[in-house]
Design a protein around this motif. Structure first.
Motif, PDB file in Angstrom:
ATOM      1  N   UNK A   1      10.769   1.788  -4.001  1.00 14.77           N
ATOM      2  CA  UNK A   1      10.044   1.146  -5.097  1.00 14.77           C
ATOM      3  C   UNK A   1       8.947   2.060  -5.641  1.00 14.77           C
ATOM      4  N   UNK A   2       8.262   2.771  -4.754  1.00 14.66           N
ATOM      5  CA  UNK A   2       7.231   3.712  -5.182  1.00 14.66           C
ATOM      6  C   UNK A   2       7.802   4.849  -6.009  1.00 14.66           C
ATOM      7  N   UNK A   3       8.955   5.362  -5.597  1.00 10.90           N
ATOM      8  CA  UNK A   3       9.613   6.431  -6.347  1.00 10.90           C
ATOM      9  C   UNK A   3      10.029   5.918  -7.726  1.00 10.90           C
ATOM     10  N   UNK A   4      10.501   4.678  -7.793  1.00 18.28           N
ATOM     11  CA  UNK A   4      10.876   4.097  -9.088  1.00 18.28           C
ATOM     12  C   UNK A   4       9.656   3.987 -10.011  1.00 18.28           C
TER      13      UNK A   4
ATOM     14  N   UNK B   1       0.833  -1.209   0.000  1.00 22.28           N
ATOM     15  CA  UNK B   1       0.000   0.000   0.000  1.00 22.28           C
ATOM     16  C   UNK B   1       0.868   1.259   0.000  1.00 22.28           C
ATOM     17  N   UNK B   2       1.926   1.278   0.803  1.00 25.37           N
ATOM     18  CA  UNK B   2       2.818   2.437   0.849  1.00 25.37           C
ATOM     19  C   UNK B   2       3.539   2.602  -0.486  1.00 25.37           C
ATOM     20  N   UNK B   3       3.997   1.492  -1.072  1.00 27.63           N
ATOM     21  CA  UNK B   3       4.672   1.547  -2.362  1.00 27.63           C
ATOM     22  C   UNK B   3       3.757   2.139  -3.431  1.00 27.63           C
ATOM     23  N   UNK B   4       2.513   1.688  -3.474  1.00 28.76           N
ATOM     24  CA  UNK B   4       1.567   2.199  -4.472  1.00 28.76           C
ATOM     25  C   UNK B   4       1.165   3.644  -4.173  1.00 28.76           C
ATOM     26  N   UNK B   5       1.025   3.980  -2.900  1.00 30.99           N
ATOM     27  CA  UNK B   5       0.697   5.343  -2.501  1.00 30.99           C
ATOM     28  C   UNK B   5       1.757   6.316  -3.019  1.00 30.99           C
ATOM     29  N   UNK B   6       3.015   5.958  -2.853  1.00 30.71           N
ATOM     30  CA  UNK B   6       4.110   6.813  -3.315  1.00 30.71           C
ATOM     31  C   UNK B   6       4.250   6.726  -4.833  1.00 30.71           C
ATOM     32  N   UNK B   7       3.978   5.559  -5.404  1.00 30.75           N
ATOM     33  CA  UNK B   7       4.201   5.330  -6.829  1.00 30.75           C
ATOM     34  C   UNK B   7       3.204   5.981  -7.761  1.00 30.75           C
ATOM     35  N   UNK B   8       2.003   6.226  -7.289  1.00 36.69           N
ATOM     36  CA  UNK B   8       1.004   6.858  -8.148  1.00 36.69           C
ATOM     37  C   UNK B   8       1.220   8.362  -8.092  1.00 36.69           C
TER      38      UNK B   8
END
Length: 157
Positions: free
Chosen positions: A135-138, A98-105
């Motif tokens: 990972x989200x930033x990537x 969830x954190x990865x997707x939150x940052x990634x979008x």
């Protein structure tokens, strides 16, 4: 060339702009895409440990002070809301994804700064937070590069 890379590095460190502003700026300046993503990602990730370790403490301290209390309280509340939203959507087990997707979008208010602050409110470890945010930033970097190169191609740049 180094000056351009330093410019996008520092743009990516700014809370509201982050990588979402740095990558289009780099591509608009004619820098190569992959090195631009890497430089912007490094600039975006540099503040993460500092935010995780100190931001919450500073915000709590500042929320009780006369002139800075209101804005600090607003930021503190935004971090708490972000953490609660992540927890509600993911539960404890899916918090990393969830954190990865939150940052990634790449939407306003969902970058590394807000994600890291929310993770600190949720008590995620620094290593787990850093991995998910990285990972989200990537992901955000790839999305922004694709959107930017497509936009600039359409505009004829």
């Amino acid at each position: 060339m180094l000056k351009k890379y330093l410019t996008v590095f520092f743009i990516s460190m700014v809370p509201l702009l982050e990588l979402r502003g740095g990558v289009p700026f780099a591509i608009g300046m004619g820098l190569p895409t992959l090195p631009s993503i890497l430089v912007c990602a490094l600039g975006n990730m540099l503040p993460v440990p500092i935010i995780y370790l100190f931001a919450r403490k500073v915000l709590i301290w500042g929320s009780t002070k006369p002139y800075i209390g209101k804005p600090f309280t607003k930021i503190l509340e935004k971090g708490e809301r972000g953490g609660q939203k992540l927890m509600a959507k993911a539960g404890r087990g899916g918090l990393f994804v969830a954190l990865m997707l939150f940052v990634g979008i790449p939407l306003p208010g969902t970058g590394a700064w807000t994600g890291t602050l929310a993770a600190s409110f949720l008590g995620m470890g620094l290593k787990t937070t850093s991995a998910a945010v990285t990972l989200g930033v990537a992901i955000a970097g790839c999305i922004m590069a694709t959107a930017s190169t497509g936009l600039f191609a359409v505009l004829g740049f």
